[in-house]
Design a protein around this motif. Structure first.
Motif, PDB file in Angstrom:
ATOM      1  N   PHE A  45      36.730  27.600 113.988  1.00 46.06           N
ATOM      2  CA  PHE A  45      37.244  25.605 113.023  1.00 46.06           C
ATOM      3  C   PHE A  45      38.564  25.899 112.335  1.00 46.06           C
ATOM      4  CE2 PHE A  45      34.938  26.805 109.742  1.00 46.06           C
ATOM      5  CZ  PHE A  45      35.316  26.032 108.727  1.00 46.06           C
ATOM      6  N   GLU A  46      38.873  24.596 112.424  1.00 48.44           N
ATOM      7  CA  GLU A  46      40.198  24.236 111.577  1.00 48.44           C
ATOM      8  C   GLU A  46      39.855  22.118 111.588  1.00 48.44           C
ATOM      9  OE1 GLU A  46      43.420  24.898 114.472  1.00 48.44           O
ATOM     10  OE2 GLU A  46      42.813  23.730 115.636  1.00 48.44           O
ATOM     11  N   VAL A  47      40.575  22.329 110.326  1.00 53.71           N
ATOM     12  CA  VAL A  47      40.719  21.358 109.577  1.00 53.71           C
ATOM     13  C   VAL A  47      42.177  21.494 109.064  1.00 53.71           C
ATOM     14  CG1 VAL A  47      40.033  19.715 107.743  1.00 53.71           C
ATOM     15  CG2 VAL A  47      37.989  21.340 109.417  1.00 53.71           C
ATOM     16  N   SER A  48      43.070  20.429 109.369  1.00 52.35           N
ATOM     17  CA  SER A  48      44.351  19.827 108.486  1.00 52.35           C
ATOM     18  C   SER A  48      44.427  18.215 108.199  1.00 52.35           C
ATOM     19  CB  SER A  48      44.779  20.304 109.505  1.00 52.35           C
ATOM     20  OG  SER A  48      44.961  19.648 110.305  1.00 52.35           O
ATOM     21  N   MET A  49      45.070  17.870 107.318  1.00 59.11           N
ATOM     22  CA  MET A  49      45.597  16.952 106.887  1.00 59.11           C
ATOM     23  C   MET A  49      46.650  16.497 106.340  1.00 59.11           C
ATOM     24  SD  MET A  49      43.847  14.983 103.404  1.00 59.11           S
ATOM     25  CE  MET A  49      42.199  14.864 104.189  1.00 59.11           C
ATOM     26  N   ASN A  50      47.319  15.413 107.189  1.00 57.01           N
ATOM     27  CA  ASN A  50      48.387  14.846 106.540  1.00 57.01           C
ATOM     28  C   ASN A  50      48.774  13.719 105.497  1.00 57.01           C
ATOM     29  OD1 ASN A  50      51.192  13.952 106.543  1.00 57.01           O
ATOM     30  ND2 ASN A  50      52.213  15.786 107.643  1.00 57.01           N
ATOM     31  N   TYR A  51      48.850  14.226 103.769  1.00 56.01           N
ATOM     32  CA  TYR A  51      48.412  13.160 103.631  1.00 56.01           C
ATOM     33  C   TYR A  51      49.701  12.693 103.008  1.00 56.01           C
ATOM     34  CZ  TYR A  51      45.710   9.319 101.123  1.00 56.01           C
ATOM     35  OH  TYR A  51      45.215   8.275 100.135  1.00 56.01           O
ATOM     36  N   LYS A  52      50.268  10.989 102.260  1.00 58.37           N
ATOM     37  CA  LYS A  52      50.659  10.638 101.123  1.00 58.37           C
ATOM     38  C   LYS A  52      50.252  10.040 100.353  1.00 58.37           C
ATOM     39  CE  LYS A  52      55.305   8.177 101.333  1.00 58.37           C
ATOM     40  NZ  LYS A  52      56.368   9.782 100.962  1.00 58.37           N
ATOM     41  N   ILE A  53      50.481  10.560  98.801  1.00 62.01           N
ATOM     42  CA  ILE A  53      49.009  10.568  97.658  1.00 62.01           C
ATOM     43  C   ILE A  53      50.069   9.227  97.484  1.00 62.01           C
ATOM     44  CG2 ILE A  53      48.100  11.238  95.598  1.00 62.01           C
ATOM     45  CD1 ILE A  53      48.622  13.698  96.194  1.00 62.01           C
ATOM     46  N   THR A  54      51.852   9.399  96.995  1.00 59.43           N
ATOM     47  CA  THR A  54      52.225   8.528  96.564  1.00 59.43           C
ATOM     48  C   THR A  54      53.588   8.263  96.792  1.00 59.43           C
ATOM     49  OG1 THR A  54      52.887  10.000  94.665  1.00 59.43           O
ATOM     50  CG2 THR A  54      51.091   8.714  94.329  1.00 59.43           C
ATOM     51  N   LYS A  55      54.433   7.696  96.877  1.00 65.35           N
ATOM     52  CA  LYS A  55      55.726   7.125  97.139  1.00 65.35           C
ATOM     53  C   LYS A  55      56.330   8.963  97.685  1.00 65.35           C
ATOM     54  CE  LYS A  55      55.897   2.263  97.119  1.00 65.35           C
ATOM     55  NZ  LYS A  55      57.198   0.540  96.253  1.00 65.35           N
ATOM     56  N   PRO A  96      47.107  20.036 103.699  1.00 65.88           N
ATOM     57  CA  PRO A  96      46.202  21.394 103.257  1.00 65.88           C
ATOM     58  C   PRO A  96      45.862  21.610 104.771  1.00 65.88           C
ATOM     59  CG  PRO A  96      45.346  19.133 102.743  1.00 65.88           C
ATOM     60  CD  PRO A  96      46.506  18.889 103.095  1.00 65.88           C
ATOM     61  N   SER A  97      45.401  22.098 104.907  1.00 65.27           N
ATOM     62  CA  SER A  97      44.850  22.980 106.211  1.00 65.27           C
ATOM     63  C   SER A  97      44.578  24.697 106.121  1.00 65.27           C
ATOM     64  CB  SER A  97      46.059  23.343 107.285  1.00 65.27           C
ATOM     65  OG  SER A  97      47.113  24.367 106.817  1.00 65.27           O
ATOM     66  N   ILE A  98      43.269  24.497 107.306  1.00 63.30           N
ATOM     67  CA  ILE A  98      42.205  25.672 107.262  1.00 63.30           C
ATOM     68  C   ILE A  98      41.623  25.796 108.022  1.00 63.30           C
ATOM     69  CG2 ILE A  98      41.756  25.415 104.405  1.00 63.30           C
ATOM     70  CD1 ILE A  98      38.651  24.749 105.191  1.00 63.30           C
ATOM     71  N   ASP A  99      41.669  27.579 108.459  1.00 63.74           N
ATOM     72  CA  ASP A  99      41.600  27.482 110.138  1.00 63.74           C
ATOM     73  C   ASP A  99      40.006  28.935 109.508  1.00 63.74           C
ATOM     74  OD1 ASP A  99      42.674  29.684 110.882  1.00 63.74           O
ATOM     75  OD2 ASP A  99      44.160  28.806 109.741  1.00 63.74           O
ATOM     76  N   PHE A 100      39.072  28.773 110.892  1.00 63.09           N
ATOM     77  CA  PHE A 100      38.244  30.131 110.581  1.00 63.09           C
ATOM     78  C   PHE A 100      37.800  30.316 111.354  1.00 63.09           C
ATOM     79  CE2 PHE A 100      34.347  31.541 110.973  1.00 63.09           C
ATOM     80  CZ  PHE A 100      34.108  32.476 109.687  1.00 63.09           C
ATOM     81  N   SER A 101      37.680  31.927 112.285  1.00 64.22           N
ATOM     82  CA  SER A 101      37.592  32.480 113.325  1.00 64.22           C
ATOM     83  C   SER A 101      36.016  33.398 113.103  1.00 64.22           C
ATOM     84  CB  SER A 101      38.266  32.805 114.530  1.00 64.22           C
ATOM     85  OG  SER A 101      39.650  33.719 113.932  1.00 64.22           O
ATOM     86  N   SER A 102      35.676  33.550 114.243  1.00 62.06           N
ATOM     87  CA  SER A 102      34.299  34.473 114.036  1.00 62.06           C
ATOM     88  C   SER A 102      34.288  34.912 115.625  1.00 62.06           C
ATOM     89  CB  SER A 102      32.778  34.251 113.417  1.00 62.06           C
ATOM     90  OG  SER A 102      32.439  35.439 113.228  1.00 62.06           O
ATOM     91  N   ILE A 103      34.618  36.810 115.449  1.00 58.64           N
ATOM     92  CA  ILE A 103      34.647  37.310 117.252  1.00 58.64           C
ATOM     93  C   ILE A 103      33.639  38.782 116.915  1.00 58.64           C
ATOM     94  CG2 ILE A 103      35.765  38.405 118.689  1.00 58.64           C
ATOM     95  CD1 ILE A 103      38.853  37.397 117.500  1.00 58.64           C
ATOM     96  N   ASN A 104      33.293  38.139 117.798  1.00 57.06           N
ATOM     97  CA  ASN A 104      32.131  39.622 117.774  1.00 57.06           C
ATOM     98  C   ASN A 104      32.577  40.537 119.140  1.00 57.06           C
ATOM     99  OD1 ASN A 104      30.182  37.831 116.607  1.00 57.06           O
ATOM    100  ND2 ASN A 104      29.380  37.031 118.257  1.00 57.06           N
ATOM    101  N   GLN A 105      32.997  41.742 118.631  1.00 56.51           N
ATOM    102  CA  GLN A 105      33.227  42.507 119.581  1.00 56.51           C
ATOM    103  C   GLN A 105      32.650  43.199 119.468  1.00 56.51           C
ATOM    104  OE1 GLN A 105      37.577  43.828 117.015  1.00 56.51           O
ATOM    105  NE2 GLN A 105      38.637  41.637 118.514  1.00 56.51           N
ATOM    106  N   GLU A 106      32.887  44.289 120.353  1.00 56.87           N
ATOM    107  CA  GLU A 106      32.302  45.812 121.113  1.00 56.87           C
ATOM    108  C   GLU A 106      32.896  46.585 121.277  1.00 56.87           C
ATOM    109  OE1 GLU A 106      28.785  46.557 123.466  1.00 56.87           O
ATOM    110  OE2 GLU A 106      28.365  45.268 123.459  1.00 56.87           O
TER     111      GLU A 106
END
Length: 805
Positions: free
Chosen positions: A633-643, A649-659
């Motif tokens: 999954f991934e989550v990102s934001m673009n936010y203007k707190i004040t003028k 901020p952004s985060i991403d996570f991946s899980s791979i079952n490898q053999e």
């Protein structure tokens, strides 16, 4: 003869009668401020909201409509940078001709520079991609595209400049929708950050795209300069590390009448330092590496767009890239209890050689009368020549303190020719339905020669030749419909792939030949104006590259040699994604989850050198792992707190079952055994980009990055993190920007790993991550933007003209 005369007279009467029931509209469009004519402005006549006729003004700002029915119309006049003009026209029996002379007023926000660059970057979700519109906050990140990539959600760049998307490095890089024949790691270092308009992350590409790139496509779209007259921009910078590194680029454009000339040139130069060590625990061997790359690259592009008429455009350009590099790799190896009675081995190796790539492109675009109805032809040819002269000087000291030397030279020449021809057709069947289709042929020819000369030991002399040719023929079709809240797109691509490789002029042959289908599907639901959901599916392939298959050494140290594996199979991926985008009052929020099924994953592998009886040397190559699955999954934001303060901020996570099957040294029987390993590889990345605006001219940047530890099938990578700070100052009426950035403030970036396969080993590599960058950009020339149709595949694929590549 009389009959013919009668018929002609009758036709003339009918034509005259018809002309009496029609009228004409003409006029001239000028600028209100200086009365200058505006060419290529869009003029349309509408009846009840529907367009009846449309034209563009000529070079003198004049336009005309003829044979128009005698009715009441709305006339609309539009031109970039000016306010829209709306008026009314009435044609009747008493008034069959109307004249509309309009003076357009400039928008209050008219640009004063050459390129449109927002203060801060924004992220938007389109039907098949996430678009990062690059603002000045990202261009402050550094001199090149490589410098700003780590600021993009889901994208990582390692110490060698190699890209990965969502933790996977099987990603395809496009420039303006076109593949480049330059190595992506080198290419990104050569593109100035100020040349980038936006970056498209296509994590689940449709059938419209070539299917290579398992984890998706990164499409870098450069600014297009279509201003009238002469204009351009200059950017230059210096990076202070152990030594100074320089970069600069000049972009020029001249538009006159129907012809647009463009050209640009860039240069990068400097020394880059890396060092590291690898410790082997079973034999207490320490290998220290000291690496210096003295690189210099030049590139230029010149071309022309010719607007034949309002419906036909011809474009031609050539892109030339030349680089020279001198690599120095000093390897110092200390042995304890060596079975060969070796106490120390010191290797001095030198790599040098020029690389040249020439690309030649011809494109033609036809625009039908119906809006959005287009036909594109494109032909592309590139020729790459690479050569390398490597010298190796090995100094060996035994436990008895005797010394010996081994000196030899390697010579490599690589030639690659790529020819591509494609056609693309887009037809909006109606306001809700669009049909797209296309076909492409790609032919690649490569020839690689390798020779080793050892005057001290002629028995080690070696001559080898490897050819690798591919023929790819493909065709695609996509069909999409857009309703009030729901839109969908279905696509299918069929591809014929044929590969032939020969080692030593046919002594050993490799071939592959198959026909494959690549379907894709997208479903988008607009909950309301601020909330969008999307479900997508695609099938992709990652075919072995020349470097991954070439059984000729890529690099070499006394203990590790890197070569390709010609027996590699292509890997196929089925991917499903769900994405959500929310528009906030002061920004945007995006989130997504994905699941992938991967067959025959191509991965790096390390195994003992079968030609070395001592067991000291290892081979680094590639292999196919078994069926793997991945989710994330991934989550990102673009936010203007004040003028004055905004965050991304952004985060991403991946899980791979490898053999996969890996080699391991067994201490019980003192042998190398094959072991089938199954692991779950988890990767986490987090970023925070924060911008502070002190005033209209001065702003500051704070950037933090964290990459979690990753345990893989063969080796485990440790965590990485850093923090950057920067500032930007604008002057000369926003035409000039000066930026400075302090990268890796606390000098924490490093790559460390440990492994038990094939031997117990640990290692760490560092590079010049702590640097100070100082950059300047200056825009000059005209600011009147003229409309020029160029090759453009639906706003998101091939774009031509005026770009760097």
């Amino acid at each position: 003869m009389k009959l013919k005369f009668f018929l002609l007279a009758l036709l003339g009467v009918f034509a005259a009668a018809q002309a009496q029931n029609t009228g004409s509209v003409s006029g001239k469009i000028t600028e209100k401020s200086n009365k200058a004519p505006i060419s290529y402005a869009s003029v349309s006549l509408k009846e009840n909201g529907k367009v009846v006729a449309g034209v563009n003004t000529d070079d003198n700002g004049d336009f005309s409509f003829k044979n128009i029915a005698l009715k009441s119309y709305t006339i609309e006049i539009q031109y970039i940078g000016f306010r829209k003009y709306i008026g009314s026209v009435i044609l009747s029996e008493n008034k069959k001709a109307a004249t509309v002379n309009a003076a357009l007023e400039e928008e209050a926000t008219q640009l004063k520079g050459v390129n449109i660059v927002a203060e801060r970057s924004t992220i938007e979700q389109k039907i098949d991609r996430k678009v990062v519109n690059v603002g000045k906050d990202l261009t402050t990140a550094g001199a090149s595209a490589s410098d700003i990539m780590n600021n993009i959600p889901s994208v990582n760049v390692d110490q060698d400049g190699k890209l990965s998307l969502r933790g996977n490095d099987n990603v395809r890089v496009l420039i303006d929708g076109r593949p480049s024949n330059i190595d992506p790691a080198q290419l990104l270092k050569q593109i100035p950050s100020t040349s980038i308009k936006k970056i498209e992350l296509i994590t689940n590409p449709s059938a419209k795209y070539n299917p290579e790139g398992m984890s998706g496509i990164i499409n870098i779209i450069l600014h297009k300069n279509a201003n009238t007259g002469f204009n351009g921009s200059y950017s230059g910078g210096i990076t202070f590390g152990e030594t100074a590194k320089f970069n600069q680029s000049l972009d020029l454009n001249y538009k006159t009448g129907k012809v647009n000339f463009f050209g640009n040139a860039g240069n990068n130069s400097g020394k880059y330092f890396n060092d590291g060590f690898i410790e082997r625990s079973d034999r207490t061997v320490t290998q220290k590496l000291d690496i210096v790359n003295d690189n210099e690259s030049y590139l230029y592009k010149i071309g022309m767009d010719y607007l034949i008429d309002d419906h036909n455009t011809l474009s031609i350009y050539t892109n030339q890239n030349k680089s020279t590099g001198n690599g120095i790799v000093n390897t110092d190896i200390d042995y304890i209890n060596s079975p060969d009675n070796i106490a120390n081995m010191y290797q001095k190796s030198r790599y040098q050689g020029p690389n040249k790539t020439g690309t030649y492109n011809l494109a033609y675009k036809h625009i039908f009368k119906k809006e959005g109805h287009t036909l594109d032809f494109e032909g592309n040819y590139s020729d790459t020549k690479e050569s390398q002269n490597a010298n190796f000087d090995n100094q060996i000291t035994t436990t008895n303190n005797t010394q010996s030397s081994d000196i030899y030279n390697d010579f490599l020449t690589n030639n690659r020719k790529l020819s591509t021809v494609n056609i693309d057709y887009v037809n909006p069947l109606n306001e809700k339905t669009t049909l797209e289709a296309g076909a492409e042929a790609r032919l690649t020819r490569t020839d690689n020669d390798y020779s080793r000369i050892n005057d001290q030991n002629p028995s080690q002399n070696l001559i080898s030749n490897y050819t690798y040719d591919t023929d790819i023929y493909s065709a695609y079709v996509t069909f999409g419909q857009k309703f009030k809240k729901i839109s969908y797109q279905l696509g299918l691509r069929g591809e014929s792939y044929k590969m032939q490789a020969n080692l030593n002029h046919g002594e050993t042959k490799y071939d592959d030949d198959y026909l494959t289908l690549y379907p894709s599907a997208y479903l988008t639901y607009n909950v309301n104006e601020k909330n969008t959901l999307q479900l997508s599916y695609s099938r992709r392939v990652d075919r072995p590259s020349l470097g991954q298959t070439k059984p000729i050494r890529e690099f070499s140290t006394p203990l590790v040699t890197s070569i390709g594996n010609p027996d590699l199979r292509p890997q196929f991926t089925n991917s499903v994604e769900v994405n959500y985008t929310k528009t906030l009052e002061k920004g945007s929020f995006t989130a997504g989850v994905f699941v992938r099924s991967i067959n025959d994953q191509i991965s790096r592998i390390l195994y003992p050198d079968p030609t070395d009886p001592s067991g000291n040397k290892q081979i680094m190559s590639y292999t196919n792992f078994d069926h793997n699955t991945a989710y994330g999954f991934e989550v990102s934001m673009n936010y203007k707190i004040t003028k004055w303060w905004d965050i991304q901020p952004s985060i991403d996570f991946s899980s791979i079952n490898q053999e996969g099957v890996v080699s391991k040294f067994s201490e019980d029987n003192n042998q190398i055994i094959a072991e089938n390993r199954k692991v779950t590889v988890a990767a986490f990345n987090g970023r925070m980009n924060s911008n502070f605006k002190a005033n209209k001219r001065l702003s500051f940047l704070l950037f933090g990055f964290y990459r979690g530890a990753v345990d893989g099938v063969q080796n485990n990578s440790h965590e990485m993190y850093k923090m950057d700070i920067g500032s930007r100052y604008t002057l000369l009426d926003n035409k000039m920007n000066i930026s400075v950035r302090f990268n890796d403030v606390f000098n924490t970036m490093k790559y460390a790993f440990d492994t038990e396969y094939p031997y117990g080993q640990t290692g760490q590599f560092t590079w010049e991550s702590q640097t100070v960058y100082l950059g300047l950009t200056y825009n000059f020339g005209s600011s009147k933007i003229k409309k020029l149709q160029r090759k453009q595949r639906d706003d998101n694929t091939n774009k031509g003209g005026g770009g760097m590549f």
